[in-house]
Structures are given as C-alpha cells and as structure tokens.
Design an enzyme around this catalytic site. Structure first.
Site, PDB file in Angstrom:
ATOM      1  N   PRO A   1       0.844  -1.700  -0.069  1.00 12.71           N
ATOM      2  CG  PRO A   1       0.088  -0.820   2.209  1.00 12.71           C
ATOM      3  CD  PRO A   1       0.817  -2.019   1.015  1.00 12.71           C
ATOM      4  CG  LEU A   2       3.249   2.312  -2.581  1.00 14.84           C
ATOM      5  CD1 LEU A   2       4.243   1.466  -3.895  1.00 14.84           C
ATOM      6  CD2 LEU A   2       4.551   2.031  -1.887  1.00 14.84           C
ATOM      7  CB  THR A   3      -0.505   7.190   0.506  1.00 14.70           C
ATOM      8  OG1 THR A   3      -0.789   6.780   2.012  1.00 14.70           O
ATOM      9  CG2 THR A   3      -0.390   8.840   0.760  1.00 14.70           C
TER      10      THR A   3
ATOM     11  CD  GLN B   1      -3.448   0.024   3.994  1.00 15.24           C
ATOM     12  OE1 GLN B   1      -3.205   1.052   3.937  1.00 15.24           O
ATOM     13  NE2 GLN B   1      -2.368  -0.830   4.392  1.00 15.24           N
TER      14      GLN B   1
ATOM     15  CG  HIS C   1      -3.406   1.162   7.180  1.00 20.34           C
ATOM     16  ND1 HIS C   1      -1.979   0.805   8.011  1.00 20.34           N
ATOM     17  CD2 HIS C   1      -2.805   2.132   7.127  1.00 20.34           C
ATOM     18  CE1 HIS C   1      -0.882   1.438   8.278  1.00 20.34           C
ATOM     19  NE2 HIS C   1      -1.384   2.318   7.623  1.00 20.34           N
ATOM     20  N   GLY C   2      -3.054  -1.451  10.759  1.00 17.81           N
ATOM     21  CA  GLY C   2      -3.689  -1.818  12.388  1.00 17.81           C
ATOM     22  C   GLY C   2      -1.477  -0.917  12.202  1.00 17.81           C
ATOM     23  CB  ALA C   3       1.292  -1.034  10.251  1.00 20.99           C
ATOM     24  CG  ASN C   4       2.850   1.963   9.098  1.00 20.70           C
ATOM     25  OD1 ASN C   4       3.644   1.316   9.329  1.00 20.70           O
ATOM     26  ND2 ASN C   4       2.984   2.852   7.293  1.00 20.70           N
TER      27      ASN C   4
ATOM     28  CE1 TYR D   1      -1.127   7.615   9.527  1.00 20.04           C
ATOM     29  CE2 TYR D   1      -0.287   5.720   8.854  1.00 20.04           C
ATOM     30  CZ  TYR D   1      -0.039   6.865   8.238  1.00 20.04           C
ATOM     31  OH  TYR D   1       0.325   8.292   7.773  1.00 20.04           O
TER      32      TYR D   1
ATOM     33  NE  ARG E   1       1.908  -2.999   5.177  1.00 20.72           N
ATOM     34  CZ  ARG E   1       2.767  -1.446   5.296  1.00 20.72           C
ATOM     35  NH1 ARG E   1       2.269  -0.519   5.455  1.00 20.72           N
ATOM     36  NH2 ARG E   1       3.272  -1.515   4.303  1.00 20.72           N
TER      37      ARG E   1
ATOM     38  CG  ASN F   1       2.328   8.916  12.061  1.00 25.21           C
ATOM     39  OD1 ASN F   1       3.195  10.230  12.056  1.00 25.21           O
ATOM     40  ND2 ASN F   1       1.698   8.161  11.216  1.00 25.21           N
TER      41      ASN F   1
ATOM     42  N   GLY G   1      11.597  -2.592   2.770  1.00 21.37           N
ATOM     43  CA  GLY G   1      13.251  -1.902   2.074  1.00 21.37           C
ATOM     44  C   GLY G   1      14.028  -4.016   1.478  1.00 21.37           C
TER      45      GLY G   1
ATOM     46  N   GLY H   1       7.066  -1.792  -2.148  1.00 23.27           N
ATOM     47  CA  GLY H   1       7.009  -0.540  -2.096  1.00 23.27           C
ATOM     48  C   GLY H   1       7.370   0.555  -2.795  1.00 23.27           C
TER      49      GLY H   1
END
Length: 357
Positions: free
Chosen positions: A24-26, A98, A173-176, A178, A225, A233, A294, A315
C-alpha cells in the site's frame, strides 16, 4: 524445486501467479476523495503483481489526515473505485482495499475545527501535512467507549462498500502509528477501561474490527497489517515483542487470508526502535505471512527460503517499476524512483515510468 517470489501461491481463497505483492502506497493523486481514471491506469500498470494492496483509504471523514487521498464512505467514492477494480480485473490482477483511520495523525483543518481522536489525549511529536502546509500536531480527544463501537461499525460499512466497489478483499491497516496501532501501543494508549492496560484490552479494538470486517468478507478475503518495530508517527511500546506475539496469536484464530508485517526499517532503528525479530513473529503466527520493509529480489527470496515469509510486498520498487514481476523474471535492471514525485501531482512520477517493452 526452489520456491521464490515468482512461484505461485494460494492466499486465502485465491490462487495467485506469484508472491510479489504491491505494498500500500499513499500517492495523493485524488483531490476530491474519489478514485479517478489516472489511479485506475496506475494500478492496472501493476496488475501482474500476485496481489495489489491499495493505498490506505479512510473509512470515514473522521479518519482523514492527509490531503488528496481516495476514500470509501460515500456512494460516489464506491463508484470511483469501480473503475480501478474493473481495469485491474481485465488484466487478470487481484486487488485488496486497505481500510484506514489515522486517529491522532490528523489536524482540526480536516474536521471543521474539531479535534482528531485517539485512545488517549496524547499528542504525537512532530508535524502533520495539512491542505495549508505543515502544522504541529495537536493534542487529540480521547474516544468514549460508545464512539469506539461506532468506529468499529464504520469499518464494517467500509468493508461492505469495498465489496460493492469490486475489490477482491480488504486489508485492515493496523500499522504505522494510525488509530489501531495507537490502541495497541502503551505509549499512545493509557486508558483504564476495557480498551486499555492489559494486552488483551489494548488488542480488543483490532479484534473487534477484524470480526466486523470478516462478517462481511469471510476470513479468507481479509488481511491485517502490523508494524511491530515501527516508530513512525512517534510510536513506542514498553514490551513490543510480548504485545505483537499476543496479537499474532489472536489473529491466527481467524484463519485470515494473511497477516502483513512491516519489518524493522533503518529509520526505525535510527529512532531507537525496540526491534522485534521477524523469526519470533513468524513462530507466533499460524497462517500466511506477507512481509515488507526495503526488500529487494534476493532478500525476498532468502526470507521465503528460510520460512520467514510466504510472500513479500514491495513499495518503492513498485513506484518506479510497474512491470516489477517481469523485471524480476528477466533479471533486468530496475528503474530508480523519484522521491520528489511520490506525493501529489499528476502522471509525472506516477504513470510514466517506462516498462521493458
């Protein structure tokens, strides 16, 4: 025969031609919140991926924290996404949506002056991108139990909307850093009710959302995720290994299509991450595991060979190489991505990267 990222795989109810997943890429190419024809072109160019996971997509207006992103809570937004799903399917691709709520990673500018929401009234460090430039994060408003249940329902409705839009499944989306991640981590969740304190309580929100989404799609078309080592964040947790082992053990019971783990990134390590070893996570989860963070072709194949992952998401490589699968198969050189065009703009740096043909 050696299994590689180019080997076929069954993920959930789908038989996929390879294990190359588009992460997934914003990209912020959607000024009115309705997925458009340019986005349909972008995803269709990448339809040879075994699975495409769409850019993060807010489940409600409350879940928005970035400009120019597509959403999934109105009929017009559902219709907009139908262009993308139909085009991807015409090219024999598979695409999951997502589902996203940013929680405290937002600003009153997005909410007619109202505060962003979070499990606890704790402001993250740093700044947020608004439609008027970068601004300092504000202290969010903590959610009531009734409001938490409302958000779970928003996830269920968004899952129904994704089904109506023609997606093949959804990823939670359970990551990053948020909203779901904010509930999981004790650095952002200091509640004393049934959604805070113990591992069981902090995981409750994610599990209730998963139950709601599975009620729409069935478990074999739902992914989750997670970013156990993530610091993005301003995320911290006192015992991340114990937390995410518990989370993965609980998710194992759903028999999901997959769980998608963001491996420790160099930026996480620079920011003092308490790194959770991928082998520990793999051992905790009984099911299909997608990893990202990566990876290149060789490292992806190594992870699969070692049994640490079943598939690998890419990504930045997918930003610059719409035909990434074909380039991997031909051992061909890869295009270099242009970071200046990652976010916002038009087709430049979005749909104009050259293919081998």
């Amino acid at each position: 025969m050696t299994t590689t990222v180019l080997s076929p795989i069954n993920i959930g109810c789908y038989s996929l031609p390879n294990r190359v997943v588009m992460a997934p890429l914003t990209r912020m190419r959607c000024p009115d919140g309705i997925a458009n024809a340019l986005m349909a072109t972008y995803y269709t160019q990448r339809a040879s991926a075994g699975l495409i996971i769409s850019e993060a997509t807010p489940i409600s207006s409350q879940g928005i924290g970035y400009p120019d992103i597509p959403c999934i809570y109105t009929a017009e937004q559902v219709d907009g996404w139908k262009k993308t799903t139909a085009a991807v399917h015409e090219h024999n691709g598979h695409i999951f949506l997502q589902l996203w709520h940013v929680g405290r990673i937002s600003h009153p500018d997005y909410h007619d002056g109202a505060l962003p929401v979070a499990p606890s009234a704790i402001a993250p460090k740093g700044e947020v991108l608004t439609r008027h430039g970068m601004k300092p994060f504000v202290t969010p408003r903590d959610l009531s139990v009734a409001e938490i249940q409302d958000i779970v329902e928003h996830y269920r409705v968004a899952a129904e909307n994704a089904l109506a839009a023609g997606f093949d499944g959804v990823e939670i989306h359970g990551a990053n850093g948020y909203l779901i991640d904010q509930f999981l981590r004790d650095g952002s969740n200091q509640r004393t009710d049934e959604y805070g304190g113990s591992l069981e309580n902090r995981t409750r929100f994610l599990l209730q959302i998963t139950e709601a989404v599975v009620s729409v799609w069935g478990a074999d078309r739902v992914g989750v995720r997670l970013a156990p080592s993530g610091t993005f964040n301003d995320m911290t947790d006192s015992v991340p290994e114990a937390l995410f082992v518990y989370v993965l053990q609980q998710l194992s019971g759903f028999k999901l299509a997959y769980t998608h783990v963001v491996d420790a990134l160099e930026s996480d390590i620079r920011h003092g991450a308490n790194v959770v070893d991928l082998a520990v996570l793999r051992a905790a989860y009984q099911g299909t595991l997608i990893v990202c963070g990566g990876y290149d072709y060789d490292r992806a194949n190594e992870a699969i060979a070692q049994g640490l992952a079943d598939a690998v998401a890419f990504g930045q490589l997918y930003i610059a190489n719409p035909d990434l699968v074909e380039r991997f198969a031909a051992n061909a050189p890869l295009n270099e991505p242009d970071p200046s065009s990652y976010y916002g703009g038009d087709e430049k740096g979005y749909t104009d990267y050259p293919t081998l043909k």
